[in-house]
Design an enzyme around this catalytic site. Structure first.
Site: not given
Ligand code: AP5
Ligand code: MG
Ligand code: ZN
Length: 214
Positions: A13, A88, A127, A161, A172
């Site tokens: 996203k 969400r 990431r 993160r 998640r």
């Protein structure tokens, strides 16, 4: 043009919102980024959100609806915005509809980026981003051109993160399937939903989104 990008954690996203926003002069509105900024600043919202985000749960609807409602009123959103990570939950989707109606704005498309669960974990654990300019990378799929140097600003400092570890990723994903996945049905029923194959490479996914927008 106002868009929603839907997709599981790590679906792409943020990557796609950044590319589309830049190309069309739109604003990327990522509730995740806004909440991380609030945590960093130690604001009241940040203090409420921190532990929930670290555990991979969802921050309260009230908080995120408030953040988005305020942000959409800013002048830079007049050219169009891309919602990345909002709504969400079904109550957030309903609140967004009321909000847009009251501000005389419309929703032009809802695009779901579809990615296999196994690929999501791989994408998230690899990431990282530039500590200075914030541009995003991936160890395997989007490395810096020169190892250890940001392509955009030349910085040599990078961050990962706090919620990008395998255990939190699974929570998640659970939150996603429990709370967010029903939104695809919600927008399908409203004739708004379009899907793209998020397993394709980054540029190809952008092309699929552009094809929907044109
Ligand atoms: P948020 O920041 O939104 O996190 P998320 O939904 O878990 O999504 P990610 O940002 O992890 O993934 P992404 O889809 O943006 O993927 P990316 O482009 O980076 O939210 C964080 C937390 O905040 C939530 O857990 C919750 O607690 C809270 N929160 C936020 N919004 C909320 C809301 N509305 N309500 C309640 N709580 C809220 O890509 C991932 C990696 O893959 C990158 O390294 C990228 O380079 C790579 N990649 C991307 N596309 C491809 C591709 N096509 N092929 C190969 N690699 C790719
Ligand atoms: Mg993101
Ligand atoms: Zn940089």
């Amino acid at each position: 043009m106002n868009l929603i990008l839907l997709g599981a954690p790590g679906a792409g996203k943020g990557t796609q919102a950044e590319r589309i926003a830049e190309k069309h002069g739109m604003v990327q509105l990522s509730t995740g980024e806004m909440l991380r900024a609030a945590v960093k600043a130690g604001s009241e919202i940040g203090m409420k959100a921190k532990s929930v985000m670290e555990a991979g749960g969802l921050v309260s609807d009230e908080i995120v609806i408030g953040i988005i409602s305020e942000r959409i009123d800013q002048p830079d959103c007049a050219n169009g915005f891309i919602l990345d990570g909002f709504p969400r939950t079904l109550p957030q989707a309903a609140a967004l509809e009321t909000l847009l109606d009251s501000k005389g704005k419309t929703l032009d498309a809802v695009i779901e980026i579809k990615v296999d669960d196994t690929a999501l974990v791989e994408r998230i654990t690899g990431r990282f981003s530039c500590a200075k300019c914030g541009v995003g990378y991936h160890d395997t799929f989007k490395p810096t051109s020169t190892a250890g140097v940001c392509d955009k600003c030349g910085s040599t400092e990078f961050v990962r993160r706090a919620d990008d570890n395998e255990e939190t990723v699974k929570n998640r994903l659970m939150s996603y399937y429990r709370e967010t996945a029903p939104l695809t049905g919600y927008y399908f029923a409203k004739d708004r939903l379009k899907g793209v194959d998020g397993m394709a490479d980054i540029g190809e996914v952008t092309n699929q989104i552009e094809a929907i927008l044109s």
